[in-house]
Write a protein that holds these residues in place. Structure first.
Motif, PDB file in Angstrom:
ATOM      1  N   LYS A 156       3.756  19.500  -3.981  1.00  0.00           N
ATOM      2  CA  LYS A 156       3.297  18.645  -5.074  1.00  0.00           C
ATOM      3  C   LYS A 156       4.261  17.479  -5.298  1.00  0.00           C
ATOM      4  O   LYS A 156       3.844  16.347  -5.505  1.00  0.00           O
ATOM      5  N   LYS A 157       5.563  17.764  -5.221  1.00  0.00           N
ATOM      6  CA  LYS A 157       6.562  16.705  -5.378  1.00  0.00           C
ATOM      7  C   LYS A 157       6.440  15.685  -4.255  1.00  0.00           C
ATOM      8  O   LYS A 157       6.507  14.469  -4.493  1.00  0.00           O
ATOM      9  N   LEU A 158       6.245  16.168  -3.024  1.00  0.00           N
ATOM     10  CA  LEU A 158       6.092  15.256  -1.889  1.00  0.00           C
ATOM     11  C   LEU A 158       4.815  14.427  -2.011  1.00  0.00           C
ATOM     12  O   LEU A 158       4.805  13.240  -1.677  1.00  0.00           O
ATOM     13  N   ASP A 195       3.296   7.496  -4.881  1.00  0.00           N
ATOM     14  CA  ASP A 195       4.093   6.421  -5.475  1.00  0.00           C
ATOM     15  C   ASP A 195       4.444   5.363  -4.427  1.00  0.00           C
ATOM     16  O   ASP A 195       4.344   4.155  -4.689  1.00  0.00           O
ATOM     17  N   LEU A 196       4.839   5.820  -3.246  1.00  0.00           N
ATOM     18  CA  LEU A 196       5.160   4.882  -2.170  1.00  0.00           C
ATOM     19  C   LEU A 196       3.935   4.102  -1.725  1.00  0.00           C
ATOM     20  O   LEU A 196       4.018   2.899  -1.453  1.00  0.00           O
ATOM     21  N   ARG A 197       2.800   4.764  -1.654  1.00  0.00           N
ATOM     22  CA  ARG A 197       1.553   4.095  -1.282  1.00  0.00           C
ATOM     23  C   ARG A 197       1.203   3.016  -2.311  1.00  0.00           C
ATOM     24  O   ARG A 197       0.833   1.902  -1.953  1.00  0.00           O
ATOM     25  N   MET A 210       3.464   0.038  -1.859  1.00  0.00           N
ATOM     26  CA  MET A 210       3.083  -0.763  -0.691  1.00  0.00           C
ATOM     27  C   MET A 210       1.867  -1.634  -0.991  1.00  0.00           C
ATOM     28  O   MET A 210       1.801  -2.795  -0.573  1.00  0.00           O
ATOM     29  N   LYS A 211       0.912  -1.103  -1.751  1.00  0.00           N
ATOM     30  CA  LYS A 211      -0.275  -1.889  -2.115  1.00  0.00           C
ATOM     31  C   LYS A 211       0.119  -3.060  -3.013  1.00  0.00           C
ATOM     32  O   LYS A 211      -0.452  -4.136  -2.906  1.00  0.00           O
ATOM     33  N   MET A 212       1.081  -2.816  -3.892  1.00  0.00           N
ATOM     34  CA  MET A 212       1.521  -3.877  -4.800  1.00  0.00           C
ATOM     35  C   MET A 212       2.254  -4.976  -4.050  1.00  0.00           C
ATOM     36  O   MET A 212       2.193  -6.147  -4.430  1.00  0.00           O
ATOM     37  N   GLN A 213       2.938  -4.644  -2.950  1.00  0.00           N
ATOM     38  CA  GLN A 213       3.689  -5.628  -2.187  1.00  0.00           C
ATOM     39  C   GLN A 213       2.786  -6.500  -1.322  1.00  0.00           C
ATOM     40  O   GLN A 213       3.171  -7.575  -0.911  1.00  0.00           O
ATOM     41  N   LYS A 214       1.583  -6.035  -1.019  1.00  0.00           N
ATOM     42  CA  LYS A 214       0.673  -6.805  -0.169  1.00  0.00           C
ATOM     43  C   LYS A 214       0.065  -7.941  -0.866  1.00  0.00           C
ATOM     44  O   LYS A 214      -0.042  -8.465  -1.742  1.00  0.00           O
TER      45      LYS A 214
END
Length: 126
Positions: free
Chosen positions: A109-111, A117-119, A122-126
């Motif tokens: 669940k933590k992973l 969160d990482l996904r 990444m969407k916000m950086q695009k």
């Protein structure tokens, strides 16, 4: 009877194969002893984990223990006694399995949260 020192059996195995001047009886034995020392370092660094009967000596030799005795400890010392392993089907065995299962589910669940969160980042950086 289980040991908190994870290299006890491998230590005894190495000492039994040393000559009086500290050398090993042959090149193969010396290589195996060096492998054991490397595994002990990895265990101490926590890069590998020792569980149950899969200890340093067993990993180095590549063979499982016999049911009647444990290498390095003599006849009569059984795996369930030395490694403190619960009998399959016992209540303790079931409780330990359930505990490990819950622990692994918690890790997953933590992973998953970290992955999501990482996904999102990444969407916000695009």
């Amino acid at each position: 009877m289980g040991s908190s020192f994870t290299g006890e059996r491998s230590f005894m195995w190495r000492k039994a194969r040393e000559t009086k001047n500290g050398d090993y009886v042959d090149a193969t034995t010396k290589e195996m002893a060096e492998n054991m020392l490397e595994l002990e370092k990895k265990v101490n660094d926590r890069s590998i984990v020792i569980e149950g009967s899969s200890d340093i000596l067993t990993m180095t030799l590549g063979t499982a223990e016999h049911s009647g005795h444990i290498r390095g400890l003599g006849y009569g010392v059984k795996p369930t006694t030395y490694f403190n392993l619960p009998r399959c089907g016992s209540r303790r065995y079931s409780e330990e399995l359930e505990s490990k299962y819950k622990e692994e589910c918690s890790k997953m669940k933590k992973l998953e949260r970290k992955f999501n969160d990482l996904r999102a980042q990444m969407k916000m950086q695009k």
